[in-house]
Write a protein that holds these residues in place. Structure first.
Motif, PDB file in Angstrom:
ATOM      1  N   ARG A   1     -15.091  -8.759 105.191  1.00 18.04           N
ATOM      2  CA  ARG A   1     -15.880  -8.545 103.989  1.00 18.04           C
ATOM      3  C   ARG A   1     -15.798  -7.084 103.606  1.00 18.04           C
ATOM      4  NH1 ARG A   1     -22.393  -8.694 103.035  1.00 18.04           N
ATOM      5  NH2 ARG A   1     -22.410  -9.653 100.967  1.00 18.04           N
ATOM      6  N   LEU A   2     -15.221  -6.827 102.454  1.00 21.64           N
ATOM      7  CA  LEU A   2     -15.134  -5.466 101.938  1.00 21.64           C
ATOM      8  C   LEU A   2     -16.349  -5.164 101.072  1.00 21.64           C
ATOM      9  CD1 LEU A   2     -11.383  -5.307 100.849  1.00 21.64           C
ATOM     10  CD2 LEU A   2     -12.386  -4.912 103.110  1.00 21.64           C
ATOM     11  N   SER A   3     -16.784  -3.916 101.121  1.00 14.84           N
ATOM     12  CA  SER A   3     -17.888  -3.455 100.285  1.00 14.84           C
ATOM     13  C   SER A   3     -17.444  -2.251  99.481  1.00 14.84           C
ATOM     14  CB  SER A   3     -19.089  -3.060 101.146  1.00 14.84           C
ATOM     15  OG  SER A   3     -19.552  -4.124 101.927  1.00 14.84           O
ATOM     16  N   CYS A   4     -18.062  -2.071  98.345  1.00  8.17           N
ATOM     17  CA  CYS A   4     -17.784  -0.898  97.525  1.00  8.17           C
ATOM     18  C   CYS A   4     -19.077  -0.486  96.838  1.00  8.17           C
ATOM     19  CB  CYS A   4     -16.697  -1.205  96.503  1.00  8.17           C
ATOM     20  SG  CYS A   4     -16.331   0.163  95.382  1.00  8.17           S
ATOM     21  N   VAL A   5     -19.507   0.739  97.096  1.00  2.00           N
ATOM     22  CA  VAL A   5     -20.722   1.269  96.495  1.00  2.00           C
ATOM     23  C   VAL A   5     -20.347   2.205  95.357  1.00  2.00           C
ATOM     24  CG1 VAL A   5     -22.815   2.600  96.876  1.00  2.00           C
ATOM     25  CG2 VAL A   5     -21.954   1.082  98.672  1.00  2.00           C
ATOM     26  N   VAL A   6     -20.963   1.995  94.217  1.00  2.00           N
ATOM     27  CA  VAL A   6     -20.719   2.816  93.024  1.00  2.00           C
ATOM     28  C   VAL A   6     -21.860   3.816  92.885  1.00  2.00           C
ATOM     29  CG1 VAL A   6     -20.335   2.802  90.537  1.00  2.00           C
ATOM     30  CG2 VAL A   6     -19.571   0.862  91.942  1.00  2.00           C
ATOM     31  N   SER A   7     -21.515   5.081  92.753  1.00  9.02           N
ATOM     32  CA  SER A   7     -22.541   6.103  92.574  1.00  9.02           C
ATOM     33  C   SER A   7     -22.184   7.013  91.416  1.00  9.02           C
ATOM     34  CB  SER A   7     -22.700   6.931  93.848  1.00  9.02           C
ATOM     35  OG  SER A   7     -21.490   7.580  94.174  1.00  9.02           O
ATOM     36  N   GLY A   8     -23.207   7.661  90.855  1.00  5.85           N
ATOM     37  CA  GLY A   8     -22.992   8.592  89.773  1.00  5.85           C
ATOM     38  C   GLY A   8     -22.704   7.941  88.438  1.00  5.85           C
ATOM     39  N   TYR A   9     -22.939   6.651  88.339  1.00  8.27           N
ATOM     40  CA  TYR A   9     -22.660   5.932  87.096  1.00  8.27           C
ATOM     41  C   TYR A   9     -23.993   5.548  86.477  1.00  8.27           C
ATOM     42  CZ  TYR A   9     -19.786   3.163  83.949  1.00  8.27           C
ATOM     43  OH  TYR A   9     -19.139   2.687  82.845  1.00  8.27           O
ATOM     44  N   THR A  10     -24.378   6.227  85.432  1.00  9.64           N
ATOM     45  CA  THR A  10     -25.691   5.995  84.848  1.00  9.64           C
ATOM     46  C   THR A  10     -25.655   5.008  83.696  1.00  9.64           C
ATOM     47  OG1 THR A  10     -25.420   7.917  83.410  1.00  9.64           O
ATOM     48  CG2 THR A  10     -26.473   8.279  85.536  1.00  9.64           C
ATOM     49  N   ALA A  11     -24.486   4.792  83.137  1.00  8.38           N
ATOM     50  CA  ALA A  11     -24.395   3.887  81.993  1.00  8.38           C
ATOM     51  C   ALA A  11     -24.271   2.448  82.474  1.00  8.38           C
ATOM     52  CB  ALA A  11     -23.193   4.255  81.136  1.00  8.38           C
TER      53      ALA A  11
ATOM     54  N   ALA B   1     -15.244   2.501  99.071  1.00  8.55           N
ATOM     55  CA  ALA B   1     -14.923   1.203  99.665  1.00  8.55           C
ATOM     56  C   ALA B   1     -14.950   1.298 101.186  1.00  8.55           C
ATOM     57  CB  ALA B   1     -13.554   0.743  99.191  1.00  8.55           C
ATOM     58  N   SER B   2     -15.335   0.210 101.810  1.00  9.98           N
ATOM     59  CA  SER B   2     -15.362   0.149 103.269  1.00  9.98           C
ATOM     60  C   SER B   2     -15.216  -1.300 103.711  1.00  9.98           C
ATOM     61  CB  SER B   2     -16.672   0.722 103.800  1.00  9.98           C
ATOM     62  OG  SER B   2     -17.774  -0.025 103.317  1.00  9.98           O
ATOM     63  N   GLY B   3     -15.056  -1.476 105.021  1.00  5.38           N
ATOM     64  CA  GLY B   3     -15.010  -2.824 105.574  1.00  5.38           C
ATOM     65  C   GLY B   3     -13.644  -3.300 105.997  1.00  5.38           C
ATOM     66  N   GLY B   4     -12.626  -2.502 105.744  1.00  2.20           N
ATOM     67  CA  GLY B   4     -11.292  -2.897 106.150  1.00  2.20           C
ATOM     68  C   GLY B   4     -11.136  -2.865 107.663  1.00  2.20           C
TER      69      GLY B   4
ATOM     70  N   LYS C   1      -4.204 -14.006 105.590  1.00  2.00           N
ATOM     71  CA  LYS C   1      -2.803 -14.210 105.911  1.00  2.00           C
ATOM     72  C   LYS C   1      -2.124 -12.854 106.093  1.00  2.00           C
ATOM     73  CE  LYS C   1      -2.701 -18.226 102.819  1.00  2.00           C
ATOM     74  NZ  LYS C   1      -2.038 -18.822 101.623  1.00  2.00           N
ATOM     75  N   PRO C   2      -1.030 -12.801 106.815  1.00  2.00           N
ATOM     76  CA  PRO C   2      -0.313 -11.527 106.961  1.00  2.00           C
ATOM     77  C   PRO C   2       0.055 -10.909 105.618  1.00  2.00           C
ATOM     78  CG  PRO C   2       0.474 -13.076 108.592  1.00  2.00           C
ATOM     79  CD  PRO C   2      -0.460 -13.845 107.692  1.00  2.00           C
ATOM     80  N   GLU C   3       0.342 -11.733 104.629  1.00  2.00           N
ATOM     81  CA  GLU C   3       0.706 -11.197 103.307  1.00  2.00           C
ATOM     82  C   GLU C   3      -0.473 -10.585 102.566  1.00  2.00           C
ATOM     83  OE1 GLU C   3       1.358 -14.246 104.545  1.00  2.00           O
ATOM     84  OE2 GLU C   3       1.240 -15.786 102.970  1.00  2.00           O
ATOM     85  N   ASP C   4      -1.679 -10.714 103.107  1.00  2.00           N
ATOM     86  CA  ASP C   4      -2.834 -10.031 102.530  1.00  2.00           C
ATOM     87  C   ASP C   4      -2.926  -8.581 102.996  1.00  2.00           C
ATOM     88  OD1 ASP C   4      -4.663 -13.066 103.017  1.00  2.00           O
ATOM     89  OD2 ASP C   4      -3.870 -12.298 101.121  1.00  2.00           O
ATOM     90  N   THR C   5      -2.082  -8.192 103.913  1.00  2.04           N
ATOM     91  CA  THR C   5      -2.084  -6.817 104.419  1.00  2.04           C
ATOM     92  C   THR C   5      -1.806  -5.834 103.286  1.00  2.04           C
ATOM     93  OG1 THR C   5      -1.409  -7.454 106.634  1.00  2.04           O
ATOM     94  CG2 THR C   5      -0.929  -5.194 105.951  1.00  2.04           C
ATOM     95  N   ALA C   6      -2.713  -4.887 103.093  1.00  9.08           N
ATOM     96  CA  ALA C   6      -2.591  -3.927 101.997  1.00  9.08           C
ATOM     97  C   ALA C   6      -3.758  -2.944 102.080  1.00  9.08           C
ATOM     98  CB  ALA C   6      -2.616  -4.639 100.645  1.00  9.08           C
ATOM     99  N   VAL C   7      -3.671  -1.912 101.262  1.00  7.52           N
ATOM    100  CA  VAL C   7      -4.833  -1.068 101.000  1.00  7.52           C
ATOM    101  C   VAL C   7      -5.562  -1.684  99.816  1.00  7.52           C
ATOM    102  CG1 VAL C   7      -5.667   1.199 100.340  1.00  7.52           C
ATOM    103  CG2 VAL C   7      -3.687   0.995 101.868  1.00  7.52           C
TER     104      VAL C   7
END
Length: 121
Positions: A18-28, A5-8, A86-92
């Protein structure tokens, strides 16, 4: 299987990320994707989910109308567009995957490392 994940970052209330998440190693296939978040001192909570073909999405009430989840299977990537923050969206924020067509707010087998989103007031 790895999810990266990235973009924070640090933004002011009302701005977008805009957050992004790249999936790797998943062949199914198929695999469902989702976003979760965890604020300091709180339990991890569901944010958004998307089905394998992108035709079905589901959002937590707290983000509905502000966040949009999307995916591109050719690029093994899922995004979370976050508007009117919003401030309440602050999180990992964590992306997650599961070897099903749809997982909704349920159980996911694979998890990314998380990206920090901080919204100042």
């Amino acid at each position: 299987v790895q999810l990266q994940a990235s973009g924070g970052g640090l933004v002011q209330a009302g701005e977008s990320l805009r957050l992004s998440c790249v999936v790797s190693g998943y062949t199914a296939s198929p695999y469902a994707l989702g976003w979760f978040r965890q604020a300091p001192g709180k339990e991890r909570e569901f944010v958004a989910a998307i089905s394998w073909n992108g035709g079905r999405t589901y959002y937590a009430e707290s983000v509905k109308g502000r966040f949009t989840i999307s995916r591109d299977n050719a690029r093994n990537t899922v995004w979370l567009q976050m508007n009117s923050l919003k401030p309440e969206d602050t999180a990992v924020y964590y992306c997650a995957a599961n070897a099903t067509d749809w997982a909704g707010a349920g159980w996911y087998e694979y998890w990314g490392q998380g990206t920090q989103v901080t919204v100042s007031s």
